[in-house]
Design a protein around this motif. Structure first.
Motif, PDB file in Angstrom:
ATOM      1  N   LYS A  10      13.636   3.211  -4.708  1.00  0.00           N
ATOM      2  CA  LYS A  10      12.940   2.692  -3.528  1.00  0.00           C
ATOM      3  C   LYS A  10      11.440   2.861  -3.737  1.00  0.00           C
ATOM      4  N   VAL A  11      10.725   1.743  -3.688  1.00  0.00           N
ATOM      5  CA  VAL A  11       9.280   1.728  -3.913  1.00  0.00           C
ATOM      6  C   VAL A  11       8.584   1.274  -2.637  1.00  0.00           C
ATOM      7  N   ILE A  12       7.555   2.002  -2.226  1.00  0.00           N
ATOM      8  CA  ILE A  12       6.806   1.695  -1.008  1.00  0.00           C
ATOM      9  C   ILE A  12       5.414   1.192  -1.371  1.00  0.00           C
ATOM     10  N   LEU A  13       5.005   0.081  -0.771  1.00  0.00           N
ATOM     11  CA  LEU A  13       3.650  -0.434  -0.920  1.00  0.00           C
ATOM     12  C   LEU A  13       2.846  -0.063   0.316  1.00  0.00           C
ATOM     13  N   LEU A  14       1.708   0.611   0.108  1.00  0.00           N
ATOM     14  CA  LEU A  14       0.864   1.016   1.230  1.00  0.00           C
ATOM     15  C   LEU A  14      -0.581   0.592   0.982  1.00  0.00           C
ATOM     16  N   GLY A  15      -1.284   0.335   2.064  1.00  0.00           N
ATOM     17  CA  GLY A  15      -2.688  -0.044   1.975  1.00  0.00           C
ATOM     18  C   GLY A  15      -3.079  -0.832   3.209  1.00  0.00           C
ATOM     19  N   ASN A  16      -4.371  -1.038   3.366  1.00  0.00           N
ATOM     20  CA  ASN A  16      -4.866  -1.763   4.531  1.00  0.00           C
ATOM     21  C   ASN A  16      -4.310  -3.188   4.587  1.00  0.00           C
ATOM     22  N   SER A  17      -4.333  -3.762   5.762  1.00  0.00           N
ATOM     23  CA  SER A  17      -3.888  -5.138   5.948  1.00  0.00           C
ATOM     24  C   SER A  17      -4.767  -6.089   5.138  1.00  0.00           C
ATOM     25  N   GLY A  18      -4.147  -7.045   4.468  1.00  0.00           N
ATOM     26  CA  GLY A  18      -4.893  -8.065   3.752  1.00  0.00           C
ATOM     27  C   GLY A  18      -5.261  -7.747   2.318  1.00  0.00           C
ATOM     28  N   VAL A  19      -4.812  -6.593   1.798  1.00  0.00           N
ATOM     29  CA  VAL A  19      -5.191  -6.236   0.422  1.00  0.00           C
ATOM     30  C   VAL A  19      -4.310  -6.922  -0.619  1.00  0.00           C
ATOM     31  N   GLY A  20      -3.191  -7.504  -0.198  1.00  0.00           N
ATOM     32  CA  GLY A  20      -2.344  -8.246  -1.125  1.00  0.00           C
ATOM     33  C   GLY A  20      -1.002  -7.609  -1.426  1.00  0.00           C
ATOM     34  N   LYS A  21      -0.540  -6.723  -0.556  1.00  0.00           N
ATOM     35  CA  LYS A  21       0.741  -6.040  -0.802  1.00  0.00           C
ATOM     36  C   LYS A  21       1.902  -7.036  -0.868  1.00  0.00           C
ATOM     37  N   SER A  22       1.946  -7.954   0.095  1.00  0.00           N
ATOM     38  CA  SER A  22       3.035  -8.932   0.137  1.00  0.00           C
ATOM     39  C   SER A  22       2.987  -9.869  -1.064  1.00  0.00           C
ATOM     40  N   LYS A  55      18.160   1.298 -19.161  1.00  0.00           N
ATOM     41  CA  LYS A  55      18.780   1.611 -17.876  1.00  0.00           C
ATOM     42  C   LYS A  55      18.845   0.369 -16.999  1.00  0.00           C
ATOM     43  N   ASN A  56      19.955   0.199 -16.294  1.00  0.00           N
ATOM     44  CA  ASN A  56      20.099  -0.864 -15.300  1.00  0.00           C
ATOM     45  C   ASN A  56      19.597  -0.325 -13.954  1.00  0.00           C
ATOM     46  N   ILE A  57      18.610  -0.991 -13.401  1.00  0.00           N
ATOM     47  CA  ILE A  57      17.919  -0.452 -12.230  1.00  0.00           C
ATOM     48  C   ILE A  57      17.825  -1.506 -11.131  1.00  0.00           C
ATOM     49  N   THR A  58      18.146  -1.105  -9.910  1.00  0.00           N
ATOM     50  CA  THR A  58      17.898  -1.936  -8.733  1.00  0.00           C
ATOM     51  C   THR A  58      16.660  -1.380  -8.037  1.00  0.00           C
ATOM     52  N   VAL A  59      15.624  -2.187  -7.976  1.00  0.00           N
ATOM     53  CA  VAL A  59      14.358  -1.767  -7.360  1.00  0.00           C
ATOM     54  C   VAL A  59      14.241  -2.417  -5.994  1.00  0.00           C
ATOM     55  N   GLN A  60      14.198  -1.581  -4.969  1.00  0.00           N
ATOM     56  CA  GLN A  60      14.009  -2.079  -3.600  1.00  0.00           C
ATOM     57  C   GLN A  60      12.543  -1.842  -3.238  1.00  0.00           C
ATOM     58  N   TYR A  78       9.476   5.728   4.822  1.00  0.00           N
ATOM     59  CA  TYR A  78       9.021   6.424   3.625  1.00  0.00           C
ATOM     60  C   TYR A  78      10.069   7.365   3.034  1.00  0.00           C
ATOM     61  N   ARG A  79      10.928   7.913   3.872  1.00  0.00           N
ATOM     62  CA  ARG A  79      11.893   8.890   3.370  1.00  0.00           C
ATOM     63  C   ARG A  79      12.838   8.250   2.356  1.00  0.00           C
ATOM     64  N   GLY A  80      13.083   8.978   1.287  1.00  0.00           N
ATOM     65  CA  GLY A  80      13.939   8.466   0.226  1.00  0.00           C
ATOM     66  C   GLY A  80      13.201   7.642  -0.803  1.00  0.00           C
ATOM     67  N   ALA A  81      11.881   7.470  -0.639  1.00  0.00           N
ATOM     68  CA  ALA A  81      11.099   6.708  -1.611  1.00  0.00           C
ATOM     69  C   ALA A  81      11.028   7.469  -2.930  1.00  0.00           C
ATOM     70  N   ASN A  82      11.057   6.720  -4.026  1.00  0.00           N
ATOM     71  CA  ASN A  82      10.970   7.319  -5.358  1.00  0.00           C
ATOM     72  C   ASN A  82       9.601   7.153  -5.982  1.00  0.00           C
ATOM     73  N   CYS A  83       8.809   6.221  -5.449  1.00  0.00           N
ATOM     74  CA  CYS A  83       7.444   6.020  -5.915  1.00  0.00           C
ATOM     75  C   CYS A  83       6.678   5.290  -4.828  1.00  0.00           C
ATOM     76  N   CYS A  84       5.377   5.535  -4.765  1.00  0.00           N
ATOM     77  CA  CYS A  84       4.527   4.873  -3.769  1.00  0.00           C
ATOM     78  C   CYS A  84       3.384   4.172  -4.495  1.00  0.00           C
ATOM     79  N   ILE A  85       3.174   2.901  -4.158  1.00  0.00           N
ATOM     80  CA  ILE A  85       2.063   2.136  -4.719  1.00  0.00           C
ATOM     81  C   ILE A  85       0.991   1.982  -3.640  1.00  0.00           C
ATOM     82  N   LEU A  86      -0.184   2.539  -3.903  1.00  0.00           N
ATOM     83  CA  LEU A  86      -1.317   2.418  -2.987  1.00  0.00           C
ATOM     84  C   LEU A  86      -2.167   1.237  -3.440  1.00  0.00           C
TER      85      LEU A  86
END
Length: 206
Positions: A10-22, A55-60, A78-86
């Motif tokens: 589970k990967v979380i994208l964080l940052g201000n609105s409009g920075v290009g996360k989506s 490794k076979n990996i499913t990235v959410q 955020y809980r259960g996240a394995n990495c966070c991208i700022l």
């Protein structure tokens, strides 16, 4: 021949609105970019299956709204996240200054067992807008080095370094899981969404 066990991350994208996360998420998962912008409402996610280092990996990948009124969702998302991208926008100094707050908020809400060792990737996005750049590479690199964070610059519009950024994120998450296995520490619970793989809401872009 035995089937390889699939790893779920589970990967979380964080940052201000409009920075290009989506835009980053869409390019990584769907190989698609659009220059139209629609703010993410609450949170959105996409799933990609990859094979990395045998490794076979499913990235959410979770894309979160970069506005304060949705920060109450943090403890659930955020809980259960394995990495966070700022993520910050290299043309916006304010989005860069906000990174430390996003990082601290994530650690507070996610409450990982080893906060100091939790894997983060910092992305400086929109490098295609070099003429409007407000945050230099050196300034961003120095900040990340001081905080022991991995830094990479991307352009979702030009598909530059996006694949590499997510690959680094996955490798850091796998390294953390491996070290926890060797130490005998149980990894944080990986919670895949109760929803199906179809995104629950509209997905914005850069």
């Amino acid at each position: 021949m035995s089937m390889r066990r699939r790893v779920h991350l589970k990967v979380i994208l964080l940052g201000n609105s409009g920075v290009g996360k989506s835009a980053l998420m869409n390019l990584y998962v769907n190989k698609h970019y659009t220059n139209s912008y629609k703010a993410t409402i609450g949170a959105d996610f996409l799933i990609r299956d990859v094979t990395l280092d045998g490794k076979n990996i499913t990235v959410q990948v979770w894309d979160t709204a970069g506005t304060e009124r949705f920060q109450s969702l943090g403890s659930v998302l955020y809980r259960g996240a394995n990495c966070c991208i700022l993520v910050f926008d290299v043309t916006s100094e304010a989005s860069f200054r906000a990174l430390d707050g996003w990082r601290k908020e994530f650690l507070l809400q996610a409450d990982p067992r080893d906060p100091d060792g939790f894997p983060f990737i910092v992305i400086g996005n929109k490098t295609d807008l070099s003429s409007s750049r407000a945050v230099s590479s050196k300034h961003a690199e120095d900040w990340c080095e001081a905080h022991k964070l991995t830094y990479i610059e991307t352009s979702a519009k030009e598909a530059m370094n996006v694949e590499e950024a997510f690959r680094n994120c996955v490798r850091l998450a796998l390294k953390r899981m491996k070290s926890e296995d060797h130490s005998g520490t149980q990894p944080d619970l990986i919670q895949l969404s109760p929803f199906d793989s179809k995104p629950p809401g509209p997905c914005g872009c850069r």
